[in-house]
Design an enzyme around this catalytic site. Sequence first.
Site, short mmCIF file in Angstrom:
data_model
loop_
_atom_site.label_atom_id
_atom_site.label_comp_id
_atom_site.label_asym_id
_atom_site.label_seq_id
_atom_site.Cartn_x
_atom_site.Cartn_y
_atom_site.Cartn_z
N TYR A 160 0.83 -1.22 0.00
CA TYR A 160 0.00 0.00 0.00
C TYR A 160 0.86 1.27 0.00
O TYR A 160 0.87 2.04 -0.97
CB TYR A 160 -0.92 -0.09 1.22
N ASP A 183 9.98 -7.05 -4.25
CA ASP A 183 8.85 -7.48 -3.41
C ASP A 183 8.65 -8.98 -3.62
O ASP A 183 8.76 -9.46 -4.76
CB ASP A 183 7.58 -6.72 -3.83
N LEU A 189 5.85 -10.45 -3.02
CA LEU A 189 4.41 -10.57 -3.32
C LEU A 189 3.67 -11.44 -2.31
O LEU A 189 2.56 -11.89 -2.59
CB LEU A 189 4.18 -11.09 -4.76
N TYR A 205 5.24 -6.91 16.60
CA TYR A 205 5.39 -6.04 15.43
C TYR A 205 6.17 -4.77 15.79
O TYR A 205 7.16 -4.42 15.14
CB TYR A 205 4.00 -5.67 14.88
N LYS A 222 10.27 -3.26 14.67
CA LYS A 222 10.64 -1.94 14.12
C LYS A 222 11.60 -1.23 15.08
O LYS A 222 12.54 -0.55 14.64
CB LYS A 222 9.39 -1.10 13.88
N LEU A 231 -9.50 0.73 10.20
CA LEU A 231 -10.82 1.30 10.45
C LEU A 231 -11.55 1.78 9.19
O LEU A 231 -12.70 1.38 8.96
CB LEU A 231 -10.67 2.48 11.44
N ASP A 268 -4.87 -1.91 22.25
CA ASP A 268 -5.17 -0.56 21.74
C ASP A 268 -4.92 0.49 22.83
O ASP A 268 -5.46 0.39 23.93
CB ASP A 268 -6.65 -0.47 21.32
N1 UFG Z 1 -11.24 -0.02 15.16
C1 UFG Z 1 -12.52 -0.41 15.49
N2 UFG Z 1 -13.10 -1.41 14.76
C2 UFG Z 1 -12.46 -2.03 13.73
C3 UFG Z 1 -11.15 -1.61 13.38
C4 UFG Z 1 -10.57 -0.61 14.13
O1 UFG Z 1 -13.12 0.10 16.42
O2 UFG Z 1 -13.05 -2.94 13.12
C5 UFG Z 1 -10.60 1.04 15.96
C6 UFG Z 1 -9.38 0.53 16.69
O3 UFG Z 1 -9.73 -0.05 17.90
C7 UFG Z 1 -8.56 1.81 16.82
C8 UFG Z 1 -8.93 2.61 15.57
O4 UFG Z 1 -10.14 2.03 15.09
O5 UFG Z 1 -8.98 2.51 17.94
C9 UFG Z 1 -7.88 2.51 14.49
O6 UFG Z 1 -7.57 1.13 14.27
P1 UFG Z 1 -6.68 0.61 13.08
O7 UFG Z 1 -6.65 -0.88 13.19
O8 UFG Z 1 -7.16 1.21 11.80
O9 UFG Z 1 -5.25 1.23 13.37
P2 UFG Z 1 -4.34 1.11 14.70
O10 UFG Z 1 -4.32 2.47 15.33
O11 UFG Z 1 -4.72 -0.01 15.55
O12 UFG Z 1 -2.94 0.71 14.07
C10 UFG Z 1 -2.15 1.59 13.29
C11 UFG Z 1 -1.40 0.80 12.22
C12 UFG Z 1 -0.46 -0.20 12.84
C13 UFG Z 1 0.45 0.52 13.78
C14 UFG Z 1 -0.30 1.35 14.77
C15 UFG Z 1 0.64 2.21 15.52
O13 UFG Z 1 -2.32 0.10 11.41
O14 UFG Z 1 0.29 -0.83 11.82
O15 UFG Z 1 -1.23 2.23 14.11
O16 UFG Z 1 0.15 2.51 16.74
F1 UFG Z 1 1.21 -0.37 14.45
#
Ligand code: UFG
Length: 319
Positions: A12, A32, A34, A139, A143, A188, A282
């Site tokens: 992405y 890559d 893939l 993860y 990093k 999200l 989270d």
């Molecule tokens: N969320 C929901 N429902 C869902 C998916 C997400 O409520 O179905 C909430 C999560 O709990 C979070 C927010 O939406 O509060 C964002 O969630 P994401 O999964 O989109 O992203 P994250 O913040 O969990 O993770 C991102 C990157 C990771 C990275 C992280 C760093 O995707 O790769 O930020 O903190 F590690």
Amino acid sequence: MAKILVTGGAGYIGSITATHLVARGHEVTVADDLSRGHRHNVPPERLRVVRLQDTAELATLLSGVDAVVHFAAYIAVGESAREPELYFSNNVGGTLSLFTAMAKNGVRRLVFSSTAAVYGNPQTIPIPDDAPFDPVSPYGETKAAIERMLRQLDQFRGLRSIALRYFNACGAEPWAGLGEEHEPETHLIPLLFRAIKTGEPIKIFGDDYPTPDGTCIRDYIHVSDLAEAHVAALDHLMSGGCSGAFNVGTGSGHSVLAVMHAVERITGKKVPFTIAPRREGDAAELVADSTRLRAALQWEPRRSDLVTIIRDAWDFFNR
Ligand code: UFG
């Protein structure tokens, strides 16, 4: 014009950054395997299908290369908790192989894809880039480990690097046909769209956090702005700049419910949802302090308002 190897350039953020680098006149090759990226994200003449662990093959690709932009990694926090060895082997082992191949070829410039996950649950919001590393997932640990290696390689190999710690990458480049296509999807915004399309409610993970509406707050950064941060980091290294590590975010947070309501406004459709228990790992609030990046690389987010993010992502989703 520089000769650049982009690892993970079929993914992405990697594919969109590669497009930005090409637009600046750089000569770009994508490496890559893939395993998670998509062949359709890279023009065939630019793509080399290679495993990061294949040091000899990478060394061949690195001949005459001026700099590497290194994205190739597994990125799913939940999967990393279930399969930590896979993450250590692919992310850390693969990167070590890349560094070995770079050393063999005397390639001494690297832009590295890092993450806010190196901080774990930070004490200070917005998070300064000198906050301590305290990752809470394998993860994030991969990093953090690579960033630590980079500090030693700067000193002992003369490898100049910029680590960019992404906050919540989102949005798309619909004009380039590039956007988020993770499988399984955990992020999200694409999941909000999926709920609209299927009618299957999205689970909102927790509404009892210590935030104004009880849902988690994140710093959403348009992938196009992220790509431009890589272009700026590369320019800095190509003109002899020193190593560094920077947060890439906007400094403003949005709650899960705020993002959902913005999606409803912009798409004109209701998002079916249910409130579910908190998702393990989270943090309540993750917002970047990116002032150092703005000052050091003259970078500014231009498309990271929620309207542009959601409009671009929605256009890509409906392509
Ligand atoms: N969320 C929901 N429902 C869902 C998916 C997400 O409520 O179905 C909430 C999560 O709990 C979070 C927010 O939406 O509060 C964002 O969630 P994401 O999964 O989109 O992203 P994250 O913040 O969990 O993770 C991102 C990157 C990771 C990275 C992280 C760093 O995707 O790769 O930020 O903190 F590690």
